[in-house]
Design an enzyme around this catalytic site. Structure first.
Site, short mmCIF file in Angstrom:
data_model
loop_
_atom_site.label_atom_id
_atom_site.label_comp_id
_atom_site.label_asym_id
_atom_site.label_seq_id
_atom_site.Cartn_x
_atom_site.Cartn_y
_atom_site.Cartn_z
N ARG A 1 21.71 -32.95 14.93
CA ARG A 1 21.26 -34.15 14.32
C ARG A 1 22.21 -33.93 12.99
O ARG A 1 21.89 -33.87 12.20
CB ARG A 1 19.69 -33.99 13.63
CG ARG A 1 18.39 -33.24 14.06
CD ARG A 1 17.65 -33.42 13.56
NE ARG A 1 16.46 -34.38 13.60
CZ ARG A 1 15.43 -35.21 13.27
NH1 ARG A 1 14.39 -33.57 12.86
NH2 ARG A 1 15.11 -36.39 13.07
N ARG B 1 2.56 -32.01 9.39
CA ARG B 1 4.01 -33.28 7.99
C ARG B 1 3.59 -34.68 9.63
O ARG B 1 4.58 -35.83 8.35
CB ARG B 1 4.86 -32.76 9.37
CG ARG B 1 5.68 -31.27 8.94
CD ARG B 1 7.16 -31.10 9.06
NE ARG B 1 7.83 -32.04 9.02
CZ ARG B 1 9.04 -31.08 8.80
NH1 ARG B 1 9.85 -30.29 9.40
NH2 ARG B 1 10.39 -32.03 8.55
N CYS C 1 12.67 -31.00 11.82
CA CYS C 1 12.22 -30.90 13.11
C CYS C 1 13.71 -30.16 14.18
O CYS C 1 14.69 -30.69 13.72
CB CYS C 1 11.60 -30.97 13.93
SG CYS C 1 9.80 -30.88 13.34
N LYS D 1 4.64 -42.89 9.41
CA LYS D 1 5.60 -41.81 8.28
C LYS D 1 6.85 -41.83 8.44
O LYS D 1 7.38 -42.53 7.08
CB LYS D 1 5.15 -40.66 9.32
CG LYS D 1 6.38 -39.25 8.54
CD LYS D 1 5.94 -37.97 8.67
CE LYS D 1 6.77 -38.57 10.11
NZ LYS D 1 8.05 -37.20 10.07
N ASN D 2 7.28 -42.62 9.40
CA ASN D 2 8.78 -42.47 9.13
C ASN D 2 9.39 -43.70 8.60
O ASN D 2 10.02 -44.08 8.14
CB ASN D 2 9.97 -42.87 10.96
CG ASN D 2 9.47 -41.18 11.18
OD1 ASN D 2 9.31 -40.46 10.64
ND2 ASN D 2 9.89 -41.03 12.28
N ASP E 1 10.47 -39.62 20.55
CA ASP E 1 8.87 -38.47 20.12
C ASP E 1 8.03 -38.57 21.26
O ASP E 1 7.20 -38.13 20.24
CB ASP E 1 8.80 -39.40 18.80
CG ASP E 1 9.96 -38.92 17.07
OD1 ASP E 1 10.04 -38.36 17.32
OD2 ASP E 1 9.66 -39.26 16.25
C1 UD1 Z 1 14.52 -40.44 13.42
C2 UD1 Z 1 13.07 -39.87 13.27
C3 UD1 Z 1 13.10 -39.35 14.74
C4 UD1 Z 1 13.38 -39.84 15.74
C5 UD1 Z 1 14.53 -40.19 15.92
C6 UD1 Z 1 15.10 -40.85 17.49
C7 UD1 Z 1 12.75 -40.36 10.79
C8 UD1 Z 1 12.66 -39.21 9.82
N1 UD1 Z 1 13.59 -39.58 12.16
O1 UD1 Z 1 15.47 -39.36 13.38
O2 UD1 Z 1 11.56 -39.17 14.40
O3 UD1 Z 1 13.07 -38.68 16.86
O4 UD1 Z 1 14.69 -41.34 14.35
O5 UD1 Z 1 13.97 -41.72 17.10
O6 UD1 Z 1 12.86 -41.37 10.76
N2 UD1 Z 1 22.75 -39.02 15.23
C9 UD1 Z 1 24.10 -38.66 15.24
N3 UD1 Z 1 24.89 -38.95 14.21
C10 UD1 Z 1 24.35 -39.56 12.69
C11 UD1 Z 1 22.85 -39.66 13.11
C12 UD1 Z 1 22.57 -39.39 14.19
O7 UD1 Z 1 25.62 -38.16 16.03
O8 UD1 Z 1 24.97 -39.57 11.91
C13 UD1 Z 1 22.25 -39.06 16.07
C14 UD1 Z 1 21.27 -37.49 16.46
O9 UD1 Z 1 22.20 -36.31 16.53
C15 UD1 Z 1 20.78 -38.68 18.14
C16 UD1 Z 1 20.67 -39.95 17.52
O10 UD1 Z 1 21.92 -40.42 16.78
O11 UD1 Z 1 20.87 -37.78 19.13
C17 UD1 Z 1 19.30 -40.42 16.71
O12 UD1 Z 1 18.89 -39.77 15.73
P1 UD1 Z 1 18.55 -40.33 14.68
O13 UD1 Z 1 17.95 -42.07 15.11
O14 UD1 Z 1 19.45 -41.08 13.58
O15 UD1 Z 1 17.36 -39.91 14.40
P2 UD1 Z 1 16.93 -39.45 13.39
O16 UD1 Z 1 17.28 -40.26 12.61
O17 UD1 Z 1 17.28 -38.15 12.52
#
Ligand code: UD1
Length: 435
Positions: free
Chosen positions: A125, A402, A120, A24-25, A309
């Protein structure tokens, strides 16, 4: 009963074979990227889950032609998308992956106006690292009007970007914008998840020049344009891991088909450590758990560490293992919402400061009425219900839908007693059938 839900009768060991769907991701990034060319792109192994239906609907609303070739294959043509489209509807705000349309449209049209993503509720995030990357490439990014991200650039220029945190989303998003920027972009401290590599491979198959995906330094040499391609998405690491835990928790014997065992190494290592047998071949992996498993310490980390996850799923297993286990969640702030649900089933879990779960293994879980707090935790509660004595009901299953294709059907084929019910009469009929 005011909503459809799962009903589960626990106690059966799972056995047999299960086919794992596309990731999915990865699909979210790839489908967003598919509108970065005016030529036709064919994407195969697309999972049929609600987040994917949402992103497909969204790219249609901005003018892309989306043709469903079969359940898992789409032909997409983005030649008609409007340069100044505003991407905003309920679907965009519901899912997380819609933020990839910022990078994709900024790269292609130098303009993107996309509603802020949902997803979620597992933590704050933020998207500051995405924005930092777009700005470094030369875009003006504004959060006005409220709830929107508007990114615009005369030209995008390659640059050296240091990520402050390892972020899957930001790495992919910056990569999307940078493939059509002038010159070279280097993303340091990049995420290394398999889906980052898959999106990079997809973009390269469209004519991009990305090197180093899968390491923490990704180098992108901008190209003038991308072209059509045909591409098959990698198998879903998290769906696969979820079935591995379902097998282990029910003391089953399950073979996963269409997987890349290397992507599952951190999960296989933990399962082996606590007493499971794992047998790997090219694209299959078999999990055998004949007895009660042992305790473990787990810390969630970016890939190749143990995935956040998979954290609720391993908690379900450790809750039934002998001894005391510790889980430290290092990625998201609110990832233990499911613990109160597991407690209803008899689990002994204490969460300290929303970061660490101390799990004292119990002999058994008892069926209960459960609510899914989010996608992965919802799947974890289902596998807890499969191991529990008696009946469980799992509500809010739209979260699970989802990210898991045919979840109850796949579990049923492995011998589970699970169904979707909408009314009390359907629930009673299920109970009569399985007793
Ligand atoms: C993606 C996945 C999610 C998974 C996560 C971590 C998708 C759609 N979702 O979520 O299923 O749990 O990776 O493997 O692919 N962060 C910041 N600033 C940013 C972006 C992230 O501080 O601009 C922090 C987040 O709060 C978190 C960490 O970085 O603590 C990792 O987040 P990230 O890898 O970006 O997760 P997602 O892309 O939201």
């Amino acid at each position: 009963m005011d909503q459809y839900q799962y009903i589960v009768k626990g106690g059966n060991s799972l056995s047999g074979e299960v086919e794992i769907a596309g990731a999915k991701n990865a699909a979210l990034g790839i489908l967003a990227a598919s509108v970065m060319t005016g030529e036709t792109v064919t994407v195969k192994n697309v999972p049929d889950v609600s987040d994917i239906r949402a992103i497909l609907k969204t790219i249609r609303t901005i003018g892309a032609r989306v043709e469903r070739v079969d359940r898992h294959c789409y032909r997409i043509n983005g030649s008609m998308i409007n340069r100044k489209s505003t991407v905003d509807n309920d679907d965009v705000r519901e899912i997380r992956g819609s933020y990839y349309l910022i990078g994709a449209l900024l790269g292609r049209h130098r303009y993107a106006a996309v509603a802020q993503p949902g997803g979620c509720e597992i933590g704050k995030r933020p998207i500051d690292q995405h924005i930092k990357g777009f700005r470094a490439l030369g875009a003006d990014v504004s959060l006005v009007p409220p709830g929107m991200v508007v990114a615009e650039a005369e030209v995008l220029r390659g640059t050296h970007i240091y990520m402050d945190v390892v972020s899957v989303g930001a790495t992919i998003n910056i990569m999307l914008a940078a493939v059509l920027a002038a010159g070279q972009t280097i993303i340091e401290n990049a995420a290394k998840e398999p889906h980052v590599v898959d999106v990079a491979n997809f973009l390269n198959s469209m004519g991009a020049n990305i090197k180093g995906a899968g390491t923490d330094s990704i180098r992108i040499l901008g190209v003038d344009q991308l072209h059509g391609t045909e591409y098959s998405i990698i198998p879903d690491q998290i769906e696969a891991g979820t079935f591995m835990f379902a097998a282990a928790v029910t003391r089953g014997d399950v073979t996963l088909r269409n997987v890349i065992p290397r992507h599952l190494d951190s999960i296989s290592a933990k399962l082996r450590e606590i007493g499971c047998q794992i047998h790997e071949s090219d694209d299959e992996l078999r999990v055998v758990a004949a007895r009660r498993l042992g305790s473990a310490n787990v810390k969630t980390l970016p890939y190749p560490g143990f995935p956040t996850d998979m954290q609720p799923q391993i908690a379900v297993l450790l809750g039934l293992s002998s001894g005391i286990s510790f889980i430290h969640e290092s990625i998201f702030e609110h990832r233990f919402e499911y613990v109160k649900e597991l407690t209803k089933m008899g689990a002994h879990i204490t969460v300290v400061e929303d970061k660490t779960a101390i799990i004292e293994g119990v002999e058994k879980y008892t069926g209960a009425i459960l609510i899914s707090p989010d996608l992965r935790a919802g799947a974890a509660l289902v596998i807890a219900a499969l191991a529990a004595e008696g009946f469980s009901e799992v509500g809010e299953i739209h979260f699970i839908e989802r990210g898991y294709e045919d979840f109850p059907e796949k579990l049923r084929r492995l011998g589970a007693e699970i169904d979707i019910v909408e009314t009390e009469a359907e629930k009673r009929a299920f109970m009569r059938r399985v007793i």
